[in-house]
Motif scaffolding. Structure first.
Motif, PDB file in Angstrom:
ATOM      1  N   UNK A   4       1.144  -1.147  -0.198  1.00  8.16           N
ATOM      2  CA  UNK A   4      -0.106   0.088  -0.182  1.00  8.16           C
ATOM      3  C   UNK A   4       0.855   1.160   0.053  1.00  8.16           C
ATOM      4  N   UNK A   5       0.694   2.016  -1.003  1.00  2.86           N
ATOM      5  CA  UNK A   5       1.716   3.084  -1.321  1.00  2.86           C
ATOM      6  C   UNK A   5       1.407   4.153  -1.390  1.00  2.86           C
ATOM      7  N   UNK A   6       2.035   5.581  -1.516  1.00  9.11           N
ATOM      8  CA  UNK A   6       1.447   6.800  -1.243  1.00  9.11           C
ATOM      9  C   UNK A   6       2.150   7.674  -2.378  1.00  9.11           C
ATOM     10  N   UNK A   7       2.379   7.062  -3.643  1.00  6.32           N
ATOM     11  CA  UNK A   7       2.931   8.348  -4.656  1.00  6.32           C
ATOM     12  C   UNK A   7       4.176   8.851  -4.170  1.00  6.32           C
ATOM     13  N   UNK A   8       3.837  10.482  -4.105  1.00  8.20           N
ATOM     14  CA  UNK A   8       4.873  11.260  -3.750  1.00  8.20           C
ATOM     15  C   UNK A   8       5.381  11.294  -2.212  1.00  8.20           C
ATOM     16  N   UNK A   9       4.629  10.540  -1.335  1.00  9.71           N
ATOM     17  CA  UNK A   9       4.858  10.554   0.151  1.00  9.71           C
ATOM     18  C   UNK A   9       6.304   9.769   0.394  1.00  9.71           C
ATOM     19  N   UNK A  10       7.114  10.276   1.298  1.00 12.10           N
ATOM     20  CA  UNK A  10       8.378   9.984   1.457  1.00 12.10           C
ATOM     21  C   UNK A  10       8.497   8.541   2.070  1.00 12.10           C
ATOM     22  N   UNK A  31      -2.767   4.599  -2.549  1.00  8.25           N
ATOM     23  CA  UNK A  31      -3.426   5.279  -1.401  1.00  8.25           C
ATOM     24  C   UNK A  31      -3.282   6.726  -1.674  1.00  8.25           C
ATOM     25  N   UNK A  32      -4.413   7.472  -1.899  1.00 10.84           N
ATOM     26  CA  UNK A  32      -4.182   8.630  -2.014  1.00 10.84           C
ATOM     27  C   UNK A  32      -4.620   9.494  -0.700  1.00 10.84           C
ATOM     28  N   UNK A  33      -3.440  10.103  -0.245  1.00  6.17           N
ATOM     29  CA  UNK A  33      -3.758  10.750   1.038  1.00  6.17           C
ATOM     30  C   UNK A  33      -4.680  12.036   0.839  1.00  6.17           C
ATOM     31  N   UNK A  34      -4.407  12.809  -0.036  1.00  8.95           N
ATOM     32  CA  UNK A  34      -4.914  14.157  -0.390  1.00  8.95           C
ATOM     33  C   UNK A  34      -6.450  13.624  -0.284  1.00  8.95           C
ATOM     34  N   UNK A  37      -7.675   8.736   1.976  1.00  7.68           N
ATOM     35  CA  UNK A  37      -8.009   7.309   1.853  1.00  7.68           C
ATOM     36  C   UNK A  37      -7.274   6.396   2.960  1.00  7.68           C
ATOM     37  N   UNK A  38      -6.227   7.064   3.724  1.00  2.00           N
ATOM     38  CA  UNK A  38      -5.543   6.195   4.571  1.00  2.00           C
ATOM     39  C   UNK A  38      -6.242   6.618   6.191  1.00  2.00           C
ATOM     40  N   UNK A  39      -7.327   7.405   5.859  1.00  2.09           N
ATOM     41  CA  UNK A  39      -8.069   7.540   7.164  1.00  2.09           C
ATOM     42  C   UNK A  39      -9.343   6.703   7.199  1.00  2.09           C
ATOM     43  N   UNK A 120      -0.891  21.162   6.032  1.00  2.22           N
ATOM     44  CA  UNK A 120      -1.851  21.823   6.994  1.00  2.22           C
ATOM     45  C   UNK A 120      -2.996  20.730   7.307  1.00  2.22           C
ATOM     46  N   UNK A 121      -3.579  20.262   6.516  1.00  2.00           N
ATOM     47  CA  UNK A 121      -4.564  19.017   6.729  1.00  2.00           C
ATOM     48  C   UNK A 121      -4.066  17.865   7.706  1.00  2.00           C
ATOM     49  N   UNK A 122      -2.703  17.689   7.661  1.00  4.58           N
ATOM     50  CA  UNK A 122      -2.083  16.723   8.286  1.00  4.58           C
ATOM     51  C   UNK A 122      -1.935  16.964   9.897  1.00  4.58           C
TER      52      UNK A 122
END
Ligand SMILES: N[C@@H](CCC(=O)N[C@@H](CS)C(=O)NCC(=O)O)C(=O)O
Length: 203
Positions: A4-10, A31-34, A37-39, A120-122
Motif C-alpha cells: 500500500x503505497x503513497x505516490x510522492x509521500x516519502x 493510497x491517495x492521502x489527499x 484514503x488512509x483514514x 496543513x490538513x495533516x
C-alpha cells in the motif's frame, strides 16, 4: 504480497527504493492521502496508526513501519545486504538510519507540516514557530551528515545501505520546503549526486 503505497509521500518511497535495490517489483496499491484514503475504516483495519506504507502479505497479515517492512524483505531476499554485514556494520547502519530518521527527516517533516499549505490538513493546527525552529536543525543535521561523508562514501560507511535510502528521501523531501543543500557541504553534494544516479532513486 502487495504494498500500500503513497505516490510522492516519502515513507512509501523509502520502501520502493529498497525494493528496487533488491531488484524486486511488488504490486502497488495506491493510497491517495489527499483524499484521506488512509483514514478510512478499511485502511485502519490494515494499520490502526493510519500511515503508509503497509505491506500486506498473501494471508492478509499487514506490516507497517517502513523499516519493519524493509527488514522483512531483507530476511526473504538477503542480497544485496542493505542492513549491513556482521555485528559492527549492522550496528553502524542502525545507528545512522536512526540518526537520519529521528534527526534530519523529522526536522524536514516538521518544517513541511507546520509551514507548507500542503501540510496543513495533516496537523490539528499548524504552529509556524515550530517550523522556524526546525529550519536551523535541518542545516545542523545536513552538516553532521557532511562530516560523516567526508570520511566515507556512504552514510553508514563503505557500503550503500538503508541509511542512504532514508537520507536520500529526507534530502529530496527538503525540496517541498525550498531548502537546498548549502554549497559548502561538498561531501554531501557529492554523495547526493552519486545516490541519485542509481536506478533505484527514480522509484
Ligand atoms: N514511521 C512510519 C511513518 C508512516 C507515515 O507517517 N507515513 C506518512 C506518509 S510519508 C503518512 O501516512 N502520513 C499520514 C498522516 O500523517 O495522516 C514509517 O516509517 O513508515
Amino acid at each position: 504480497m502487495r504494498l500500500h503505497d503513497g505516490g510522492r509521500a516519502p515513507n512509501p518511497r523509502r520502501v520502493r527504493i529498497f525494493l528496487a535495490e533488491k531488484g524486486l517489483a511488488l504490486p502497488l496499491v495506491p493510497v491517495d492521502m489527499t483524499k484521506h484514503e488512509h483514514r478510512t475504516e478499511s485502511f485502519r483495519a490494515l494499520n490502526p496508526y493510519r500511515g503508509i506504507p503497509v505491506l500486506e502479505l498473501d494471508d492478509g497479515t499487514a506490516i507497517s513501519e517502513s523499516v519493519a517492512i524493509c527488514r522483512y524483505i531483507e530476511e526473504l531476499h538477503p542480497e544485496p545486504p542493505l542492513f549491513g554485514v556482521g555485528a559492527l556494520e549492522r550496528a553502524r547502519v542502525e545507528m545512522w538510519n536512526r540518526r537520519i530518521e529521528f534527526g534530519l527527516y523529522t526536522a524536514v517533516q516538521a518544517v513541511f507540516r507546520h509551514s507548507h499549505p500542503g501540510g496543513a490538513w495533516l496537523e490539528a493546527r499548524q504552529v509556524p514557530e515550530w517550523a522556524e525552529l526546525n529550519k536551523p536543525r535541518v542545516i545542523e543535521h545536513l552538516s553532521l551528515l557532511d562530516a560523516q561523508l567526508a570520511l566515507h562514501p556512504h552514510v553508514a560507511g563503505e557500503r550503500y545501505s538503508i541509511a542512504d535510502i532514508t537520507a536520500l528521501v529526507a534530502v529530496d523531501f527538503m525540496r517541498i520546503n525550498r531548502t537546498a543543500i548549502p554549497d559548502d557541504l561538498k561531501h554531501l553534494l557529492r554523495w547526493k549526486a552519486a545516490v541519485s544516479a542509481r536506478a533505484s532513486a527514480s522509484a
